[in-house]
Write an enzyme that holds these catalytic residues in place. Structure first.
Site, PDB file in Angstrom:
ATOM      1  N   CYS A  94      -0.419 -21.537  20.867  1.00 17.16           N
ATOM      2  CA  CYS A  94      -0.654 -22.166  22.174  1.00 17.16           C
ATOM      3  C   CYS A  94       0.302 -23.338  22.421  1.00 17.16           C
ATOM      4  O   CYS A  94       0.934 -23.858  21.516  1.00 17.16           O
ATOM      5  CB  CYS A  94      -2.090 -22.633  22.335  1.00 17.16           C
TER       6      CYS A  94
ATOM      7  N   GLY B  18      -4.633 -25.745  19.556  1.00 12.55           N
ATOM      8  CA  GLY B  18      -5.173 -25.935  18.219  1.00 12.55           C
ATOM      9  C   GLY B  18      -6.555 -25.338  18.098  1.00 12.55           C
ATOM     10  O   GLY B  18      -6.902 -24.358  18.771  1.00 12.55           O
ATOM     11  N   GLU B  19      -7.366 -25.947  17.236  1.00 10.09           N
ATOM     12  CA  GLU B  19      -8.723 -25.455  17.011  1.00 10.09           C
ATOM     13  C   GLU B  19      -9.653 -26.618  16.691  1.00 10.09           C
ATOM     14  O   GLU B  19      -9.297 -27.507  15.908  1.00 10.09           O
ATOM     15  CB  GLU B  19      -8.750 -24.454  15.851  1.00 10.09           C
TER      16      GLU B  19
ATOM     17  N   LEU C 285      -2.270 -18.409  23.045  1.00  5.58           N
ATOM     18  CA  LEU C 285      -2.401 -17.406  21.991  1.00  5.58           C
ATOM     19  C   LEU C 285      -3.902 -17.260  21.766  1.00  5.58           C
ATOM     20  O   LEU C 285      -4.542 -18.147  21.202  1.00  5.58           O
ATOM     21  CB  LEU C 285      -1.695 -17.854  20.719  1.00  5.58           C
ATOM     22  N   ALA C 286      -4.482 -16.170  22.234  1.00  8.09           N
ATOM     23  CA  ALA C 286      -5.933 -16.024  22.286  1.00  8.09           C
ATOM     24  C   ALA C 286      -6.508 -15.736  20.903  1.00  8.09           C
ATOM     25  O   ALA C 286      -6.122 -14.763  20.251  1.00  8.09           O
ATOM     26  CB  ALA C 286      -6.314 -14.902  23.246  1.00  8.09           C
TER      27      ALA C 286
ATOM     28  N   ASP D 145     -13.952 -23.007  22.040  1.00 10.52           N
ATOM     29  CA  ASP D 145     -14.056 -24.327  21.419  1.00 10.52           C
ATOM     30  C   ASP D 145     -13.513 -25.420  22.325  1.00 10.52           C
ATOM     31  O   ASP D 145     -13.939 -26.573  22.260  1.00 10.52           O
ATOM     32  CB  ASP D 145     -13.332 -24.349  20.068  1.00 10.52           C
TER      33      ASP D 145
END
Length: 224
Positions: free
Chosen positions: A2, A74-75, A49-50, A98
């Site tokens: 992403c 990120g995450e 970017l899924a 998220d």
């Protein structure tokens, strides 16, 4: 991977043309989706970017009223815990992403949302009521985020290419930063190889309001 990019103009609305150029400059970071969103004086460009909520997690994401908009690269590792806490406080989620916890977290905690997030991330939140942008970077700076201030406006992105997509940003080289890179193999502090472009440091937020940027450190490592 992403990628995020955006701008807050000093006067007048953000333009789709600039946002599309910024998004195209980081297209390699997100092959699954690209969006540009106009938010009055501000604008977001996002490349996805899924990974989490592949079907429903399109970004940017809005709160219930549409007045707070966020995007994230990120995450967020603890997003499920945060989601349960925020739902218990009355927030209504419309995705399984998220990233939506960042948006509702800003509603609940304001700038302190960053200290609630565990993960590797950079985020941008636009508060339409206050015409205020909040940027945040993870504790150790795993995810990159650079920005430039020019004449009361702010432009930012996950890579230099996004910021340099705006021809108004000075391309002048910071020779001291280049010397540091050759010496240490990295550039210390907030400097970069470009005089006009700075890094948001790890464990910091950057609030941009009324043409003024303010950096705040939200976390320090503890040896206790």
């Amino acid at each position: 991977m992403c990628g995020i990019a955006g701008v807050v103009e000093a006067e007048g609305p953000a333009t789709r043309e600039l946002l599309d150029r910024m998004g195209a400059a980081i297209a390699h970071r997100g092959p699954d989706e690209g969006r540009s969103v106009l938010l009055g004086r501000a604008g977001f460009a996002f490349r996805r970017l899924a990974i989490i909520d592949v079907a429903g997690g399109s970004q940017p994401i809005e709160n219930e009223t549409g007045r707070i908009t966020g995007m994230c690269n990120g995450e967020i590792y603890n997003y499920l815990d945060l989601r349960r806490e925020l739902e218990a406080r009355g927030h209504r989620f419309r995705t399984q992403s998220d990233v939506e916890t960042v948006v509702h977290g800003y509603e609940e905690w304001g700038d302190d949302v960053a200290s609630h997030l565990h993960g590797m991330f950079v985020f941008a939140v636009w508060d339409a009521d206050r015409e205020r942008l909040l940027l945040g970077r993870d504790r150790l700076g795993k995810k990159p985020l650079v920005y430039a201030e020019t004449s009361g406006r702010l432009i930012y992105g996950s890579e230099f290419a996004a910021v340099l997509a705006d021809p108004r940003v000075d391309r002048g080289v910071d020779r001291a930063a280049i010397r540091d890179f050759v010496t240490f193999q990295y550039v210390p502090g907030a400097s970069t190889g470009f005089r006009a472009i700075r890094k948001v440091p790890p464990a910091h937020t950057l609030a941009f309001e009324k043409g003024v940027a303010r950096l705040t450190r939200y976390w320090r490592p503890s040896c206790a």
